[in-house]
Design an enzyme around this catalytic site. Sequence first.
Site, PDB file in Angstrom:
ATOM      1  CB  SER A 150      -3.749   7.874  -4.738  1.00  0.00           C
ATOM      2  OG  SER A 150      -3.650   7.942  -3.340  1.00  0.00           O
ATOM      3  CE1 TYR A 163       1.906   8.423  -5.012  1.00  0.00           C
ATOM      4  CE2 TYR A 163       0.346   9.002  -3.286  1.00  0.00           C
ATOM      5  CZ  TYR A 163       0.810   8.103  -4.232  1.00  0.00           C
ATOM      6  OH  TYR A 163       0.180   6.884  -4.403  1.00  0.00           O
TER       7      TYR A 163
HETATM    8  P1  NDP Z   1       4.152  -1.516  -5.237  1.00  0.00           P
HETATM    9  O1  NDP Z   1       5.402  -0.833  -4.806  1.00  0.00           O
HETATM   10  O2  NDP Z   1       3.870  -2.887  -4.757  1.00  0.00           O
HETATM   11  O3  NDP Z   1       4.042  -1.528  -6.828  1.00  0.00           O
HETATM   12  C1  NDP Z   1       4.657  -0.587  -7.665  1.00  0.00           C
HETATM   13  C2  NDP Z   1       4.913  -1.238  -9.005  1.00  0.00           C
HETATM   14  O4  NDP Z   1       5.505  -0.272  -9.891  1.00  0.00           O
HETATM   15  C3  NDP Z   1       5.892  -2.396  -8.896  1.00  0.00           C
HETATM   16  O5  NDP Z   1       5.464  -3.460  -9.719  1.00  0.00           O
HETATM   17  C4  NDP Z   1       7.186  -1.816  -9.419  1.00  0.00           C
HETATM   18  O6  NDP Z   1       7.978  -2.854  -9.982  1.00  0.00           O
HETATM   19  C5  NDP Z   1       6.654  -0.879 -10.499  1.00  0.00           C
HETATM   20  N1  NDP Z   1       7.634   0.114 -10.891  1.00  0.00           N
HETATM   21  C6  NDP Z   1       8.300   0.984 -10.080  1.00  0.00           C
HETATM   22  N2  NDP Z   1       9.159   1.713 -10.799  1.00  0.00           N
HETATM   23  C7  NDP Z   1       9.039   1.293 -12.090  1.00  0.00           C
HETATM   24  C8  NDP Z   1       9.673   1.652 -13.298  1.00  0.00           C
HETATM   25  N3  NDP Z   1      10.588   2.637 -13.337  1.00  0.00           N
HETATM   26  N4  NDP Z   1       9.339   1.002 -14.438  1.00  0.00           N
HETATM   27  C9  NDP Z   1       8.411   0.010 -14.403  1.00  0.00           C
HETATM   28  N5  NDP Z   1       7.766  -0.357 -13.299  1.00  0.00           N
HETATM   29  C10 NDP Z   1       8.074   0.269 -12.153  1.00  0.00           C
HETATM   30  O7  NDP Z   1       2.973  -0.529  -4.789  1.00  0.00           O
HETATM   31  P2  NDP Z   1       1.397  -0.477  -5.100  1.00  0.00           P
HETATM   32  O8  NDP Z   1       0.912  -1.729  -5.681  1.00  0.00           O
HETATM   33  O9  NDP Z   1       0.785   0.061  -3.879  1.00  0.00           O
HETATM   34  O10 NDP Z   1       1.365   0.694  -6.195  1.00  0.00           O
HETATM   35  C11 NDP Z   1       0.679   0.615  -7.421  1.00  0.00           C
HETATM   36  C12 NDP Z   1      -0.039   1.933  -7.691  1.00  0.00           C
HETATM   37  O11 NDP Z   1      -1.044   2.118  -6.714  1.00  0.00           O
HETATM   38  C13 NDP Z   1       0.857   3.173  -7.639  1.00  0.00           C
HETATM   39  O12 NDP Z   1       0.527   4.011  -8.733  1.00  0.00           O
HETATM   40  C14 NDP Z   1       0.444   3.841  -6.326  1.00  0.00           C
HETATM   41  O13 NDP Z   1       0.626   5.224  -6.370  1.00  0.00           O
HETATM   42  C15 NDP Z   1      -1.017   3.451  -6.267  1.00  0.00           C
HETATM   43  N6  NDP Z   1      -1.637   3.528  -4.948  1.00  0.00           N
HETATM   44  C16 NDP Z   1      -1.166   2.771  -3.894  1.00  0.00           C
HETATM   45  C17 NDP Z   1      -1.747   2.881  -2.655  1.00  0.00           C
HETATM   46  C18 NDP Z   1      -1.231   2.136  -1.458  1.00  0.00           C
HETATM   47  O14 NDP Z   1      -1.623   2.481  -0.312  1.00  0.00           O
HETATM   48  N7  NDP Z   1      -0.399   1.132  -1.619  1.00  0.00           N
HETATM   49  C19 NDP Z   1      -2.907   3.765  -2.436  1.00  0.00           C
HETATM   50  C20 NDP Z   1      -3.347   4.447  -3.601  1.00  0.00           C
HETATM   51  C21 NDP Z   1      -2.731   4.337  -4.803  1.00  0.00           C
HETATM   52  P3  NDP Z   1       9.589  -2.911 -10.082  1.00  0.00           P
HETATM   53  O15 NDP Z   1      10.126  -2.350  -8.803  1.00  0.00           O
HETATM   54  O16 NDP Z   1       9.828  -4.375 -10.289  1.00  0.00           O
HETATM   55  O17 NDP Z   1       9.940  -2.101 -11.300  1.00  0.00           O
END
Ligand code: NDP
Length: 255
Positions: A150, A163
């Site tokens: 990020s 974070y």
């Molecule tokens: P989302 O919340 O849409 O996606 C997060 C994903 O992680 C979901 O598919 C969720 O699925 C999964 N997840 C959460 N907990 C678990 C677990 N215990 N086991 C398996 N899977 C898990 O957010 P983003 O797409 O934004 O996030 C994806 C990545 O991008 C993250 O690492 C975030 O830090 C990073 N990021 C995001 C930014 C933003 O502004 N959105 C900016 C920069 C980086 P489920 O709940 O079904 O398990």
Amino acid sequence: MTETPLSGAVALVTGASSGIGAATARSLAARGAAVALIARRRDRLDQLAAELTDDGRGAAVLEGDITDPEVASGAVQDTVDRLGRLDILINNAGIMLLGTALHTTTDQWDRMIALNVSALIHVTHAAVPYLIDAAATSPRRVADIVNVSSTAGRVARPASSVYNLTKFGLNGFTESLRQELLEERVRVSVIEPGTVDTELVDHLTDDLRDAVRRQVDGIDPLRPEDVADAITYIVTRPRRVSLNELLLRATDQTW
Ligand code: NDP
């Protein structure tokens, strides 16, 4: 003619049920990869897998919570058992539970470390031998790990300390692993998106969610597809090209 640079390749995407992970799974599949999808929300994964298989691509649903080390390593084994190999690992699953040291709980901090750090290193540890094998034997003669960090891996902000810790740490982990695995032709890259319109902020309290929304008010955020596009660019470079780090901000974003 449709270009399918990942034809025959198998990718594992963590956190594939929404946001960046789901978009990346679609993008890699569109380039010909078979994709294993892991997250906890099975209904979302089933829906995505049906979409990908309707398009004629292989997909495997691996429902699970990767903060359990056995599930993390099992996801890699299941990918290989069901799709035959592992060429590309996208370490994407993550949570951002913002809050100042004074007003947050250590439980929130532990949850971020469990997913953003511990789960990621367990999946990676299990994947490395298969990626080395893929780089030696596959038609592409190269394999990839892409870690989703990020801008918070480069810029610290208040209410984001742990974070920041997880994402700054991920950048160091990536660079060390890159140097370890380059001779085996396993490329290790980090991508650092700025603000992306996903469900990431849904896990915040109302107050914090409002604060984040105020901060990004007026910004046209990145879409998950923009990040997926960049990840796909990284993994479709010729084997001589290793795009180590990619910082990708919304154009209006200052921090
Ligand atoms: P989302 O919340 O849409 O996606 C997060 C994903 O992680 C979901 O598919 C969720 O699925 C999964 N997840 C959460 N907990 C678990 C677990 N215990 N086991 C398996 N899977 C898990 O957010 P983003 O797409 O934004 O996030 C994806 C990545 O991008 C993250 O690492 C975030 O830090 C990073 N990021 C995001 C930014 C933003 O502004 N959105 C900016 C920069 C980086 P489920 O709940 O079904 O398990």
